[in-house]
Design a protein around this motif. Sequence first.
Motif, PDB file in Angstrom:
ATOM      1  N   THR A   1       0.841  -1.190   0.000  1.00  0.00           N
ATOM      2  CA  THR A   1       0.000   0.000   0.000  1.00  0.00           C
ATOM      3  C   THR A   1       0.882   1.248   0.000  1.00  0.00           C
ATOM      4  O   THR A   1       2.074   1.201   0.334  1.00  0.00           O
ATOM      5  CB  THR A   1      -0.917   0.013   1.235  1.00  0.00           C
ATOM      6  OG1 THR A   1      -0.111  -0.152   2.417  1.00  0.00           O
ATOM      7  CG2 THR A   1      -1.931  -1.120   1.171  1.00  0.00           C
ATOM      8  N   GLY A   2       0.299   2.373  -0.363  1.00  0.00           N
ATOM      9  CA  GLY A   2       1.056   3.593  -0.601  1.00  0.00           C
ATOM     10  C   GLY A   2       1.943   4.050   0.528  1.00  0.00           C
ATOM     11  O   GLY A   2       3.082   4.491   0.309  1.00  0.00           O
ATOM     12  N   GLU A   3       1.475   3.932   1.772  1.00  0.00           N
ATOM     13  CA  GLU A   3       2.254   4.445   2.903  1.00  0.00           C
ATOM     14  C   GLU A   3       3.526   3.637   3.156  1.00  0.00           C
ATOM     15  O   GLU A   3       4.412   4.079   3.884  1.00  0.00           O
ATOM     16  CB  GLU A   3       1.404   4.486   4.175  1.00  0.00           C
ATOM     17  CG  GLU A   3       0.923   3.149   4.690  1.00  0.00           C
ATOM     18  CD  GLU A   3      -0.434   2.746   4.138  1.00  0.00           C
ATOM     19  OE1 GLU A   3      -1.152   2.003   4.836  1.00  0.00           O
ATOM     20  OE2 GLU A   3      -0.771   3.172   3.012  1.00  0.00           O
ATOM     21  N   HIS A   4       3.629   2.447   2.546  1.00  0.00           N
ATOM     22  CA  HIS A   4       4.825   1.619   2.729  1.00  0.00           C
ATOM     23  C   HIS A   4       5.687   1.563   1.471  1.00  0.00           C
ATOM     24  O   HIS A   4       6.636   0.777   1.412  1.00  0.00           O
ATOM     25  CB  HIS A   4       4.413   0.193   3.114  1.00  0.00           C
ATOM     26  CG  HIS A   4       3.642   0.114   4.395  1.00  0.00           C
ATOM     27  ND1 HIS A   4       4.211   0.333   5.629  1.00  0.00           N
ATOM     28  CD2 HIS A   4       2.328  -0.150   4.627  1.00  0.00           C
ATOM     29  CE1 HIS A   4       3.295   0.200   6.572  1.00  0.00           C
ATOM     30  NE2 HIS A   4       2.145  -0.093   5.995  1.00  0.00           N
TER      31      HIS A   4
ATOM     32  N   LEU B   1       1.306  -7.129   7.840  1.00  0.00           N
ATOM     33  CA  LEU B   1       0.388  -7.860   6.968  1.00  0.00           C
ATOM     34  C   LEU B   1      -0.623  -6.916   6.339  1.00  0.00           C
ATOM     35  O   LEU B   1      -1.020  -7.088   5.178  1.00  0.00           O
ATOM     36  CB  LEU B   1      -0.317  -8.955   7.777  1.00  0.00           C
ATOM     37  CG  LEU B   1      -1.268  -9.878   7.031  1.00  0.00           C
ATOM     38  CD1 LEU B   1      -0.540 -10.653   5.946  1.00  0.00           C
ATOM     39  CD2 LEU B   1      -1.950 -10.841   8.009  1.00  0.00           C
ATOM     40  N   SER B   2      -1.045  -5.896   7.072  1.00  0.00           N
ATOM     41  CA  SER B   2      -2.021  -4.939   6.539  1.00  0.00           C
ATOM     42  C   SER B   2      -1.456  -4.080   5.422  1.00  0.00           C
ATOM     43  O   SER B   2      -2.201  -3.370   4.747  1.00  0.00           O
ATOM     44  CB  SER B   2      -2.532  -4.037   7.670  1.00  0.00           C
ATOM     45  OG  SER B   2      -1.456  -3.327   8.272  1.00  0.00           O
ATOM     46  N   GLY B   3      -0.136  -4.132   5.201  1.00  0.00           N
ATOM     47  CA  GLY B   3       0.478  -3.342   4.141  1.00  0.00           C
ATOM     48  C   GLY B   3       0.456  -4.000   2.786  1.00  0.00           C
ATOM     49  O   GLY B   3       0.951  -3.419   1.808  1.00  0.00           O
ATOM     50  N   VAL B   4      -0.116  -5.204   2.686  1.00  0.00           N
ATOM     51  CA  VAL B   4      -0.216  -5.895   1.399  1.00  0.00           C
ATOM     52  C   VAL B   4      -1.272  -5.206   0.536  1.00  0.00           C
ATOM     53  O   VAL B   4      -2.415  -5.042   0.964  1.00  0.00           O
ATOM     54  CB  VAL B   4      -0.581  -7.381   1.598  1.00  0.00           C
ATOM     55  CG1 VAL B   4      -0.740  -8.083   0.245  1.00  0.00           C
ATOM     56  CG2 VAL B   4       0.485  -8.078   2.435  1.00  0.00           C
ATOM     57  N   LYS B   5      -0.908  -4.798  -0.648  1.00  0.00           N
ATOM     58  CA  LYS B   5      -1.832  -4.082  -1.524  1.00  0.00           C
ATOM     59  C   LYS B   5      -3.021  -4.964  -1.907  1.00  0.00           C
ATOM     60  O   LYS B   5      -2.862  -6.136  -2.252  1.00  0.00           O
ATOM     61  CB  LYS B   5      -1.113  -3.617  -2.799  1.00  0.00           C
ATOM     62  CG  LYS B   5      -1.949  -2.705  -3.676  1.00  0.00           C
ATOM     63  CD  LYS B   5      -1.136  -2.154  -4.834  1.00  0.00           C
ATOM     64  CE  LYS B   5      -1.958  -1.190  -5.674  1.00  0.00           C
ATOM     65  NZ  LYS B   5      -1.158  -0.632  -6.808  1.00  0.00           N
ATOM     66  N   GLY B   6      -4.227  -4.403  -1.831  1.00  0.00           N
ATOM     67  CA  GLY B   6      -5.425  -5.147  -2.181  1.00  0.00           C
ATOM     68  C   GLY B   6      -5.923  -6.065  -1.086  1.00  0.00           C
ATOM     69  O   GLY B   6      -6.932  -6.748  -1.267  1.00  0.00           O
TER      70      GLY B   6
END
Length: 277
Positions: free
Chosen positions: A192-195, A204-209
Motif C-alpha cells: 500500500t502507498g504508505e509503505h 500484513l495490513s500493508g499488502v496491496k489489495g
Amino acid sequence: MFSLAQSVRIRGAAGEPIPNPFKSLSRLEVEFRRGEFSLVVAGPGTGKSLFAANLATHGNFPCLYFSADSSAATQASRATAMITGDDAKAVKEGLLSGDFSEYEKALGKRWWVRFNYSARPPVSELERDLLCYREAYGTSPHLIVVDNVTNVDTGTVSDAEAYTFGLEGLCEYLSEMARETSAHVLGLHHVTGEHSDGLNPIPLSGVKGKVHRVPSLILTVHKEVDGMNSRILNVSPVKNREGFEDSSGGTFASFRLNRSNLRLEELEEELPISFAA
C-alpha cells in the motif's frame, strides 16, 4: 473422499520444501513448500525480484519464471552474476557487446530454469507454458514464479473494488495451480502507498489489495541503506501457516545485497530476540 491413511499415500510431493539459500529464514521456520502458494511483498525497487531470482537460481531444479516485470537482458545478466559470482555490470557489458561465450557453460547447467517475458500474460498463457514445460521435460516445475501478480491479465478492471476481487480471484487460481502441479508458486506483489518507500517494517495490513487470505506464506521486504552504496534487505514472515509469523513485520531475517554479484548474503547466525523469546 479419502481416509487419513489414504491421504498419506496420495499426497505426492506436496509439502516438500524446495532448495532454499536463505538459512536465516529457515531458522524462522520459513520454507517454500511444494503444493503451496506464497507472496513476497515489497515497495518498488526494494529487491523482491532479486530475492526471487536468488531462490530460482540457487539449485538446479525445475523452475518456470514468468518475468513480466523484467526483460531478458536484465534477467540473464542478473542470473549470470548470481551463478558465477562475477560482477553484474561487467556481465551485462559482455552480454550487450556479444562477448558472452565464457558464461555459456555455467548458464547451460541451469537448463531446468525457463523464462516467459510477456509483459502482460493472460492466464491462458500461463497454462500453455506449464503444459509445454511438462511435455518437454516430463515433469512440472517445482517452483513457479509470477513477477508480478498484478501484471497477469485477468480482464477489464473498472474500479478499485473490481481490482481487489480480481486480484483475490487470481490468488485463488495460483493457489489451485500449486495444488494441481505440486509446485511452489511464488507471486511477487506490491504494498500500500504508505509503505512504498520500503524503509520500515511492513505489516500484513500493508499488502496491496488486502489479498492475504489465500497465500499460505507471505513475506514482506523492507530495506536499510547507509549512503555508502550498501543495502540490507529485511524479510519478515507476516503470515506462515507452517511456522512462526509476526503480522507486525517486526521480526525479520536480514541479508546484505552484494552489489557486485547480486547475491543475498546472510547477516545473522542467531535467531531474532522476538522469535527466541
